[in-house]
Design an enzyme around this catalytic site. Sequence first.
Site, PDB file in Angstrom:
ATOM      1  N   PRO A 186      10.035 138.368 -88.047  1.00  0.00           N
ATOM      2  CA  PRO A 186      10.186 136.937 -87.770  1.00  0.00           C
ATOM      3  C   PRO A 186      10.399 136.682 -86.275  1.00  0.00           C
ATOM      4  O   PRO A 186      11.177 137.376 -85.626  1.00  0.00           O
ATOM      5  CB  PRO A 186      11.409 136.521 -88.584  1.00  0.00           C
ATOM      6  N   GLU A 187       9.676 135.730 -85.751  1.00  0.00           N
ATOM      7  CA  GLU A 187       9.829 135.368 -84.342  1.00  0.00           C
ATOM      8  C   GLU A 187      10.677 134.104 -84.232  1.00  0.00           C
ATOM      9  O   GLU A 187      11.126 133.557 -85.242  1.00  0.00           O
ATOM     10  CB  GLU A 187       8.458 135.170 -83.716  1.00  0.00           C
TER      11      GLU A 187
ATOM     12  N   LYS B 112      16.788 135.311 -81.188  1.00  0.00           N
ATOM     13  CA  LYS B 112      16.246 135.558 -82.523  1.00  0.00           C
ATOM     14  C   LYS B 112      17.369 135.863 -83.517  1.00  0.00           C
ATOM     15  O   LYS B 112      17.140 136.457 -84.566  1.00  0.00           O
ATOM     16  CB  LYS B 112      15.238 136.709 -82.482  1.00  0.00           C
TER      17      LYS B 112
ATOM     18  N   ARG C 242       2.169 147.259 -77.023  1.00  0.00           N
ATOM     19  CA  ARG C 242       1.956 146.094 -77.889  1.00  0.00           C
ATOM     20  C   ARG C 242       0.534 145.571 -77.732  1.00  0.00           C
ATOM     21  O   ARG C 242       0.007 145.515 -76.614  1.00  0.00           O
ATOM     22  CB  ARG C 242       2.935 144.965 -77.532  1.00  0.00           C
TER      23      ARG C 242
END
Length: 292
Positions: free
Chosen positions: A2-3, A59, A282
């Site tokens: 989840p961002e 976050k 990434r």
Amino acid sequence: MPELPEVETIARGLARRVTGDVIESVWLGSKPEPLKSPAADIVSTLEAKRIAGVRRVGKHIVFDLENGGRASSPVRKERWPGRARAKTPAPTSSTKAQWVVHLGMTGRMLVSDPSAEVEKHTHAIAKLSSGRELRFVDPRRFGRLSVTHGFQAAGSEPLDVQLDRFVSLFRGRKTPIKSALLNQKLLSGVGNIYADESLFRAGIRPRRRAASLTREDLRRLYLAVQEVLKEAIALGGSSISDYVDSNGEEGFFQLQHRVYGREKEPCLVCKTPIKRVVIAGRSSHYCPRCQK
Ligand SMILES: [Zn+2]
């Protein structure tokens, strides 16, 4: 994982459902990984506390706690007489305790009816005076629970940071701007998807050194980051993993990604195939024509 927009959505959902409720008792599972604070500290900090609010910081999901909860259920009073009276006096506002939850990869916070079956991989259950339960479920155990005071994220909050501060965060950095955007000590909560989408909207290639960006570049990036995050929050976060909101319902609409996950597909602006490169481990997606 989840961002920021998903965490914001979850925090808002939790705030709606449990603000004002009182944590009567806490059960913690036997797996040590999810507990970032000692189990005894988590239990003693949460029990008999009123949930004054729930909000996102970076976050993390932060439950602001205050004294004034009814101590415990009648059953518990019988089992532990006097426990409520042994509580310390109410702390001043500056020392209010917080319960901090990081969802990691697969963590979920569920507001459940006690009769609902306890899912496998449930690591914590907080019994609420309303009769419901807050349950933390996390199969992969990258999520973390802790208790603290005065919690702050390491970096600046992307939706609150001022332009001058934003510019100063990236000035002179020799790393690719993509890496700098993901550096949680600079901005807190910008993840891989929203970094790629922000860079596309700002017309900046992910590999560009942060130090090579002009103030105007950074101004465009600043606006793009806020725009992308706000749009995603408005949609309820984009859902790409096995992830549900605090009600346990799947229901997130996906922000239409313009570059993320669209390798070799035509750019929505100029039709040039989107490229994918790996930066600091990434995946990064960009349009070689629209982004300089
Ligand atoms: Zn393009």
